[in-house]
Design a protein around this motif. Structure first.
Motif, PDB file in Angstrom:
ATOM      1  N   SER A  60       0.837  -1.196   0.000  1.00 22.06           N
ATOM      2  CA  SER A  60       0.000   0.000   0.000  1.00 22.06           C
ATOM      3  C   SER A  60       0.872   1.246   0.000  1.00 22.06           C
ATOM      4  O   SER A  60       2.089   1.179  -0.092  1.00 22.06           O
ATOM      5  CB  SER A  60      -0.907   0.001   1.236  1.00 22.06           C
ATOM      6  OG  SER A  60      -1.736   1.133   1.268  1.00 22.06           O
ATOM      7  N   SER A  61       0.218   2.387   0.109  1.00 15.67           N
ATOM      8  CA  SER A  61       0.918   3.656   0.243  1.00 15.67           C
ATOM      9  C   SER A  61       1.084   3.990   1.719  1.00 15.67           C
ATOM     10  O   SER A  61       0.171   3.770   2.528  1.00 15.67           O
ATOM     11  CB  SER A  61       0.108   4.757  -0.451  1.00 15.67           C
ATOM     12  OG  SER A  61       0.428   6.023   0.057  1.00 15.67           O
ATOM     13  N   GLY A  62       2.250   4.521   2.063  1.00 12.59           N
ATOM     14  CA  GLY A  62       2.461   4.971   3.431  1.00 12.59           C
ATOM     15  C   GLY A  62       1.509   6.086   3.814  1.00 12.59           C
ATOM     16  O   GLY A  62       1.175   6.268   4.990  1.00 12.59           O
ATOM     17  N   ILE A  63       1.047   6.830   2.818  1.00 15.56           N
ATOM     18  CA  ILE A  63       0.077   7.898   3.072  1.00 15.56           C
ATOM     19  C   ILE A  63      -1.254   7.286   3.505  1.00 15.56           C
ATOM     20  O   ILE A  63      -1.878   7.727   4.466  1.00 15.56           O
ATOM     21  CB  ILE A  63      -0.102   8.772   1.823  1.00 15.56           C
ATOM     22  CG1 ILE A  63       1.228   9.466   1.484  1.00 15.56           C
ATOM     23  CG2 ILE A  63      -1.206   9.808   2.029  1.00 15.56           C
ATOM     24  CD1 ILE A  63       1.249  10.169   0.148  1.00 15.56           C
ATOM     25  N   GLU A  64      -1.683   6.240   2.791  1.00 12.39           N
ATOM     26  CA  GLU A  64      -2.918   5.556   3.156  1.00 12.39           C
ATOM     27  C   GLU A  64      -2.791   4.890   4.530  1.00 12.39           C
ATOM     28  O   GLU A  64      -3.733   4.905   5.331  1.00 12.39           O
ATOM     29  CB  GLU A  64      -3.270   4.511   2.098  1.00 12.39           C
ATOM     30  CG  GLU A  64      -3.635   5.124   0.745  1.00 12.39           C
ATOM     31  CD  GLU A  64      -3.762   4.067  -0.350  1.00 12.39           C
ATOM     32  OE1 GLU A  64      -3.562   2.881  -0.054  1.00 12.39           O
ATOM     33  OE2 GLU A  64      -4.064   4.444  -1.494  1.00 12.39           O
ATOM     34  N   ALA A  65      -1.621   4.316   4.776  1.00 15.32           N
ATOM     35  CA  ALA A  65      -1.383   3.694   6.081  1.00 15.32           C
ATOM     36  C   ALA A  65      -1.484   4.727   7.202  1.00 15.32           C
ATOM     37  O   ALA A  65      -2.060   4.461   8.261  1.00 15.32           O
ATOM     38  CB  ALA A  65      -0.008   3.024   6.096  1.00 15.32           C
ATOM     39  N   THR A  66      -0.928   5.905   6.971  1.00 14.13           N
ATOM     40  CA  THR A  66      -0.974   6.971   7.976  1.00 14.13           C
ATOM     41  C   THR A  66      -2.401   7.427   8.225  1.00 14.13           C
ATOM     42  O   THR A  66      -2.810   7.640   9.377  1.00 14.13           O
ATOM     43  CB  THR A  66      -0.114   8.160   7.528  1.00 14.13           C
ATOM     44  OG1 THR A  66       1.248   7.734   7.398  1.00 14.13           O
ATOM     45  CG2 THR A  66      -0.189   9.310   8.516  1.00 14.13           C
ATOM     46  N   ALA A  67      -3.179   7.575   7.155  1.00 10.73           N
ATOM     47  CA  ALA A  67      -4.581   7.977   7.301  1.00 10.73           C
ATOM     48  C   ALA A  67      -5.342   6.969   8.153  1.00 10.73           C
ATOM     49  O   ALA A  67      -6.147   7.338   9.024  1.00 10.73           O
ATOM     50  CB  ALA A  67      -5.230   8.118   5.931  1.00 10.73           C
ATOM     51  N   LYS A  68      -5.083   5.679   7.941  1.00 11.90           N
ATOM     52  CA  LYS A  68      -5.750   4.633   8.721  1.00 11.90           C
ATOM     53  C   LYS A  68      -5.311   4.674  10.174  1.00 11.90           C
ATOM     54  O   LYS A  68      -6.130   4.567  11.094  1.00 11.90           O
ATOM     55  CB  LYS A  68      -5.451   3.262   8.114  1.00 11.90           C
ATOM     56  CG  LYS A  68      -6.204   2.120   8.768  1.00 11.90           C
ATOM     57  CD  LYS A  68      -5.920   0.803   8.066  1.00 11.90           C
ATOM     58  CE  LYS A  68      -6.690  -0.345   8.720  1.00 11.90           C
ATOM     59  NZ  LYS A  68      -6.402  -1.645   8.062  1.00 11.90           N
ATOM     60  N   ILE A  69      -4.015   4.846  10.395  1.00 12.56           N
ATOM     61  CA  ILE A  69      -3.494   4.934  11.762  1.00 12.56           C
ATOM     62  C   ILE A  69      -4.141   6.090  12.515  1.00 12.56           C
ATOM     63  O   ILE A  69      -4.512   5.967  13.684  1.00 12.56           O
ATOM     64  CB  ILE A  69      -1.960   5.087  11.745  1.00 12.56           C
ATOM     65  CG1 ILE A  69      -1.288   3.748  11.374  1.00 12.56           C
ATOM     66  CG2 ILE A  69      -1.431   5.604  13.084  1.00 12.56           C
ATOM     67  CD1 ILE A  69       0.187   3.862  11.071  1.00 12.56           C
ATOM     68  N   LYS A  70      -4.339   7.209  11.831  1.00  8.87           N
ATOM     69  CA  LYS A  70      -4.874   8.396  12.494  1.00  8.87           C
ATOM     70  C   LYS A  70      -6.374   8.320  12.747  1.00  8.87           C
ATOM     71  O   LYS A  70      -6.923   9.194  13.418  1.00  8.87           O
ATOM     72  CB  LYS A  70      -4.494   9.654  11.707  1.00  8.87           C
ATOM     73  CG  LYS A  70      -2.995   9.954  11.805  1.00  8.87           C
ATOM     74  CD  LYS A  70      -2.644  11.357  11.362  1.00  8.87           C
ATOM     75  CE  LYS A  70      -1.171  11.643  11.627  1.00  8.87           C
ATOM     76  NZ  LYS A  70      -0.802  13.043  11.391  1.00  8.87           N
ATOM     77  N   THR A  71      -7.028   7.268  12.242  1.00 11.10           N
ATOM     78  CA  THR A  71      -8.424   7.065  12.638  1.00 11.10           C
ATOM     79  C   THR A  71      -8.510   6.580  14.075  1.00 11.10           C
ATOM     80  O   THR A  71      -9.543   6.759  14.741  1.00 11.10           O
ATOM     81  CB  THR A  71      -9.143   6.053  11.723  1.00 11.10           C
ATOM     82  OG1 THR A  71      -8.538   4.762  11.847  1.00 11.10           O
ATOM     83  CG2 THR A  71      -9.123   6.504  10.278  1.00 11.10           C
TER      84      THR A  71
END
Length: 224
Positions: A60-71
């Motif tokens: 995946s993208s680290g950007i997408e991973a970050t968005a998920k983490i920040k949920t």
């Protein structure tokens, strides 16, 4: 106490170099991983203060991973590492509010400075949130603001997720039938099993798969 840092990097040599450097600065590297899914699991299951994240990962993208983490960890500081400086990637990265965006090969001192800045942004103890409804040693709920709180941080909820959680809390340890849930959440729409299950799945993930029990063909019980 030394800060806990998670390294998310799919190039093992780079990951080991970062780990060695950070440990030399007396930081505790809680884990290194190479996928977005693994990064998310590490953040919700371990004490992590900051994430060093490659933007392009195996799955995946680290950007997408970050968005998920920040949920689930709204204030988690993230430092992006990347070999790309195109405007589209930068704009997508900015949208998830990283502490820094470092271009590979990065300067070690720049990384060290970015980590210091990121850790300085951690919420002070006086700003830790605590709700009036206690769920367990991690989770609480503020009934006045309808906010879910995990480990002192607000958990981002959609409107429907918030409605579902309120429904559960109003009926703790009691069966909520599928029909009742459908009526309460979508009173003007026909019943839809997949829509209901998708909503349950999203809320369950944000609750770290706690509390919600499924009773096959009957409904759900929120156990606290």
């Amino acid at each position: 106490m030394s800060a806990n840092i998670l390294i998310v990097e799919d190039e093992s040599i780079v990951a080991m170099e970062i780990k060695s450097y950070l440990e030399g600065l007396n930081y505790n590297v809680v884990a290194t991983c190479s996928t977005a899914d693994d990064a998310y699991e590490k953040v919700i299951s371990q004490e992590v203060d900051l994430v060093v994240m490659d933007i392009f990962l195996i799955d995946s993208s680290g950007i997408e991973a970050t968005a998920k983490i920040k949920t689930v960890k709204k204030y988690m500081p993230v430092i992006f590492l990347t070999a790309f400086m195109d405007e589209e990637t930068i704009d997508r990265a900015i949208a998830v509010n990283p502490v820094a965006y470092l271009l590979k090969p990065f300067n070690r001192k720049e990384l060290g400075a970015a980590i210091k800045i990121g850790l300085s942004h951690l919420k002070p103890k006086s700003d830790i949130f605590v709700g009036d409804i206690y769920l367990d040693n991690e989770f609480s709920f503020d009934s006045r603001s309808s906010e879910l709180i995990c480990c002192g941080e607000l958990v981002s909820l959609s409107k429907k997720e918030r409605m579902l959680l309120n429904l559960f809390l109003d009926n703790q340890n009691r069966l909520i039938s599928n029909m009742t849930m459908e009526y309460e959440l979508w009173p003007d729409k026909p019943s839809n099993d997949s829509r209901r299950r998708a909503l349950i799945s999203r809320l369950r993930a944000k609750l770290k798969h706690k509390f919600i029990d499924t009773l096959s063909s009957e409904g759900y019980v929120f156990r606290v």
